[in-house]
Write a protein that holds these residues in place. Structure first.
Motif, PDB file in Angstrom:
ATOM      1  N   LEU A 182       5.981   6.583  -5.734  1.00 25.28           N
ATOM      2  CA  LEU A 182       6.441   6.346  -4.362  1.00 25.28           C
ATOM      3  C   LEU A 182       5.563   7.087  -3.354  1.00 25.28           C
ATOM      4  N   ASP A 183       5.129   8.294  -3.714  1.00 25.68           N
ATOM      5  CA  ASP A 183       4.229   9.046  -2.836  1.00 25.68           C
ATOM      6  C   ASP A 183       2.971   8.242  -2.567  1.00 25.68           C
ATOM      7  N   TRP A 184       2.400   7.652  -3.628  1.00 27.28           N
ATOM      8  CA  TRP A 184       1.173   6.872  -3.451  1.00 27.28           C
ATOM      9  C   TRP A 184       1.435   5.624  -2.601  1.00 27.28           C
ATOM     10  N   LEU A 185       2.549   4.953  -2.869  1.00 20.72           N
ATOM     11  CA  LEU A 185       2.838   3.701  -2.170  1.00 20.72           C
ATOM     12  C   LEU A 185       3.159   3.909  -0.696  1.00 20.72           C
ATOM     13  N   THR A 186       3.811   5.019  -0.369  1.00 19.29           N
ATOM     14  CA  THR A 186       4.208   5.236   1.029  1.00 19.29           C
ATOM     15  C   THR A 186       3.010   5.490   1.947  1.00 19.29           C
ATOM     16  N   HIS A 187       1.822   5.664   1.397  1.00 18.10           N
ATOM     17  CA  HIS A 187       0.645   5.850   2.236  1.00 18.10           C
ATOM     18  C   HIS A 187       0.009   4.528   2.661  1.00 18.10           C
ATOM     19  N   PHE A 188       0.525   3.399   2.153  1.00 21.14           N
ATOM     20  CA  PHE A 188       0.095   2.115   2.690  1.00 21.14           C
ATOM     21  C   PHE A 188       0.687   1.966   4.094  1.00 21.14           C
ATOM     22  N   LYS A 189      -0.144   1.543   5.037  1.00 18.71           N
ATOM     23  CA  LYS A 189       0.299   1.501   6.431  1.00 18.71           C
ATOM     24  C   LYS A 189       1.342   0.426   6.687  1.00 18.71           C
ATOM     25  N   LYS A 190       1.332  -0.614   5.876  1.00 19.53           N
ATOM     26  CA  LYS A 190       2.349  -1.671   5.979  1.00 19.53           C
ATOM     27  C   LYS A 190       2.590  -2.229   4.589  1.00 19.53           C
ATOM     28  N   PRO A 191       3.753  -2.803   4.339  1.00 20.24           N
ATOM     29  CA  PRO A 191       4.044  -3.332   2.999  1.00 20.24           C
ATOM     30  C   PRO A 191       3.120  -4.494   2.655  1.00 20.24           C
ATOM     31  N   PRO A 192       2.651  -4.578   1.407  1.00 22.14           N
ATOM     32  CA  PRO A 192       1.929  -5.780   0.977  1.00 22.14           C
ATOM     33  C   PRO A 192       2.827  -7.003   1.086  1.00 22.14           C
ATOM     34  N   LEU A 193       2.201  -8.177   1.161  1.00 26.27           N
ATOM     35  CA  LEU A 193       2.994  -9.407   1.173  1.00 26.27           C
ATOM     36  C   LEU A 193       3.828  -9.508  -0.100  1.00 26.27           C
ATOM     37  N   LEU A 194       3.243  -9.077  -1.217  1.00 30.92           N
ATOM     38  CA  LEU A 194       3.954  -9.103  -2.495  1.00 30.92           C
ATOM     39  C   LEU A 194       3.370  -8.028  -3.401  1.00 30.92           C
ATOM     40  N   THR A 195       4.253  -7.287  -4.061  1.00 28.54           N
ATOM     41  CA  THR A 195       3.840  -6.260  -5.014  1.00 28.54           C
ATOM     42  C   THR A 195       4.289  -6.665  -6.412  1.00 28.54           C
ATOM     43  N   PHE A 196       3.349  -6.695  -7.333  1.00 28.94           N
ATOM     44  CA  PHE A 196       3.635  -7.002  -8.732  1.00 28.94           C
ATOM     45  C   PHE A 196       3.783  -5.684  -9.499  1.00 28.94           C
ATOM     46  N   ILE A 197       4.871  -5.543 -10.209  1.00 30.69           N
ATOM     47  CA  ILE A 197       5.111  -4.340 -11.009  1.00 30.69           C
ATOM     48  C   ILE A 197       4.796  -4.680 -12.458  1.00 30.69           C
ATOM     49  N   ASN A 198       3.858  -3.942 -13.047  1.00 32.70           N
ATOM     50  CA  ASN A 198       3.466  -4.231 -14.427  1.00 32.70           C
ATOM     51  C   ASN A 198       3.334  -2.929 -15.206  1.00 32.70           C
ATOM     52  N   HIS A 199       2.771  -3.009 -16.395  1.00 34.70           N
ATOM     53  CA  HIS A 199       2.471  -1.851 -17.247  1.00 34.70           C
ATOM     54  C   HIS A 199       3.681  -0.920 -17.372  1.00 34.70           C
ATOM     55  N   GLY A 200       4.779  -1.479 -17.850  1.00 34.25           N
ATOM     56  CA  GLY A 200       5.974  -0.697 -18.114  1.00 34.25           C
ATOM     57  C   GLY A 200       6.868  -1.476 -19.050  1.00 34.25           C
ATOM     58  N   GLU A 201       7.633  -0.777 -19.878  1.00 34.25           N
ATOM     59  CA  GLU A 201       8.635  -1.474 -20.676  1.00 34.25           C
ATOM     60  C   GLU A 201       9.687  -2.030 -19.726  1.00 34.25           C
ATOM     61  N   GLN A 202      10.403  -3.040 -20.158  1.00 37.56           N
ATOM     62  CA  GLN A 202      11.206  -3.853 -19.259  1.00 37.56           C
ATOM     63  C   GLN A 202      12.158  -3.038 -18.384  1.00 37.56           C
ATOM     64  N   HIS A 203      12.893  -2.101 -18.990  1.00 39.97           N
ATOM     65  CA  HIS A 203      13.870  -1.352 -18.204  1.00 39.97           C
ATOM     66  C   HIS A 203      13.208  -0.427 -17.196  1.00 39.97           C
ATOM     67  N   GLN A 204      12.004   0.052 -17.513  1.00 48.98           N
ATOM     68  CA  GLN A 204      11.290   0.918 -16.576  1.00 48.98           C
ATOM     69  C   GLN A 204      10.798   0.128 -15.368  1.00 48.98           C
ATOM     70  N   SER A 205      10.235  -1.053 -15.635  1.00 50.79           N
ATOM     71  CA  SER A 205       9.742  -1.888 -14.537  1.00 50.79           C
ATOM     72  C   SER A 205      10.869  -2.366 -13.641  1.00 50.79           C
ATOM     73  N   GLN A 206      11.976  -2.776 -14.246  1.00 49.09           N
ATOM     74  CA  GLN A 206      13.119  -3.240 -13.458  1.00 49.09           C
ATOM     75  C   GLN A 206      13.703  -2.113 -12.613  1.00 49.09           C
TER      76      GLN A 206
END
Length: 452
Positions: A402-426
């Motif tokens: 979240l620290d890394w993401l909050t430094h984006f000046k505006k939200p991306p149109l769409l963010t894909f969440i990957n590289h995680g087991e299902q419950h972690q990504s969800q």
């Protein structure tokens, strides 16, 4: 534009993403599936795309789950450049050669002892396949835009995960796509902190620990505790370790404990040819880490580096107290198995787990409390103490993501969440939506996602 996740979706292994832009096909990472048998079998399946149809490949970092399929891709027809940072090239070369060797050795052992259903068992790829793939690696400096053609360019930014690891920013006809690869910790032991990025139209972000926050403890104190416990039993402490980053972190911490005169007077070995070579790569790339000349000298006098097989066998057969760091980190192969073959059934010994253990790995079985594990075609009783240091992670936790993401000046149109087991990504998707109100989705394997 179209994205397809061929791996690293619903799992933490086999990372492969294909970006199709009109007439170009770009692959980001090309990892090996590890862990569960159903995942490992995917390594033998054909990709949905012909390797010869891929124009370029961009590699975020050297770890096997991001680079380990490259020899197959090249052998099966890929002709283009594989772009990476300088340190990533050096580490990837070591990792692929070691992987090819292990593939050959596993096949040979399976044939000798006849414990494979395949007659004969064959390696997924060979050392020679790895050598050919390494010839395709082309290095790019951090923060330098590199044109792939007149409409597409990309750059690398430090991701703080392992030496040379990078975020990938692609500019495609003015649209910005960011691929996180693996994101490191806020304050890594050896590396500078990850770089902040400020904009993306589309973002792909990892979620290995998207559902948890790492413990705030002294890793050094925990490490000393487990060393002391094992020493008082007059036993041997085995540390299965990833040869890149984790092994060097452990050596550094041990060197600090030794400098403070806190370690018992016992030998310490790094028994991993790949780990030894990777350690030398760290010392070569002085600008990419935080180690001083004094740190490096102290590390070299703390741990005995073992490469030769004869010396390794002698250490395995020596029953005196010692600390052994050996690959592989998830106990999927490597020299650590020879130590466990001799030591895991003796209660005076200990095994210390210091990294993420994917589903289906022997390391995950040890943490689950299994009473036996299988390797070399046989079951081995687990009587040694099994310890784990949870704070030993090269992946950002939920708060650091979240620290890394909050430094984006505006939200991306769409963010894909990957590289995680299902419950972690969800879990991370839910956190991202409720905390930042971002439009996001969990990437599904082989789904095609069209981008505006």
């Amino acid at each position: 534009m179209k994205l397809t996740f061929l791996g690293g979706a619903g799992t933490v292994t086999g990372s492969k993403i294909v970006l199709e832009v009109d007439y170009k096909k770009i692959m980001i990472d090309c990892g090996l599936f590890q862990g569960l048998k159903e995942l490992r079998l995917k390594n033998w399946e054909s990709l949905f795309i012909k390797p010869s149809d891929i124009d370029f490949l961009i590699l975020t970092h050297a770890h096997l789950d991001h680079s380990g399929y490259l020899p197959v891709l090249v052998r099966d027809g890929f002709k283009g450049n594989i772009f990476c940072t300088k340190a990533t090239k050096d580490l990837t070369s070591i990792i692929l050669l070691d992987s090819g060797k292990i593939q050959e050795e596993d096949a040979r052992r399976a044939n000798e002892h006849e414990y494979s259903r395949h007659k004969p068992a064959k390696p997924l790829y060979t050392v020679n396949d790895a050598k050919i793939a390494i010839n395709h690696l082309k290095t790019i400096d951090f923060e330098q835009w590199y044109p792939l053609d007149e409409n597409i360019k990309f750059k690398f930014s430090n991701s703080g995960h392992i030496l040379g690891s990078a975020f990938v920013t692609l500019n495609v006809n003015g649209k910005i796509l960011v691929f996180s690869g693996d994101i490191g910790r806020k304050n890594p032991i050896l590396l500078p902190q990850y770089s902040y990025l400020d904009y993306a139209d589309y973002l792909v972000v990892e979620s290995t620990y998207g559902n948890r926050v790492h413990e705030s403890i002294s890793i050094q104190d925990e490490l000393l505790h487990y060393i002391t416990v094992t020493y008082l039993k007059k036993g041997i402490l085995i540390i299965p370790s990833f040869s890149v980053e984790r092994a060097q972190e452990i050596i550094y911490l041990l060197s600090m404990l030794k400098a403070d005169k806190l370690l018992p007077n016992i030998p310490i070995y790094l028994d991993s040819p790949m780990g030894v070579n990777a350690t030398e790569v760290y010392f070569k790339h002085r600008k990419d880490h935080k180690l001083s000349e004094e740190d490096i000298n102290r590390m070299l006098t703390t741990v005995h580096l073992v490469s030769e097989i004869a010396e390794s066998k002698a250490i395995v057969n020596d029953n005196n107290p010692k600390i052994v760091i050996a690959g592989s980190g998830m106990i999927t192969g490597g020299r650590v198995l020879h130590y466990l073959d001799k030591l895991i059934s003796d209660k005076k010994n200990s095994v210390l787990i210091v990294g993420f253990q994917a589903e289906g790995t022997r390391g995950r079985s040890l943490l689950a409390g299994d009473t036996e594990i299988k390797f070399f075609g046989e079951y081995h009783q687990i009587k040694a103490d099994i310890f784990k240091i949870n704070a030993f992670s090269g992946h950002a936790d939920q708060s650091e993501l979240l620290d890394w993401l909050t430094h984006f000046k505006k939200p991306p149109l769409l963010t894909f969440i990957n590289h995680g087991e299902q419950h972690q990504s969800q879990a991370f998707k839910t956190k991202l939506k409720t905390t930042l109100n971002w439009n996001c989705t969990v990437a599904k394997p082989n789904n095609e996602y069209y981008l505006d």
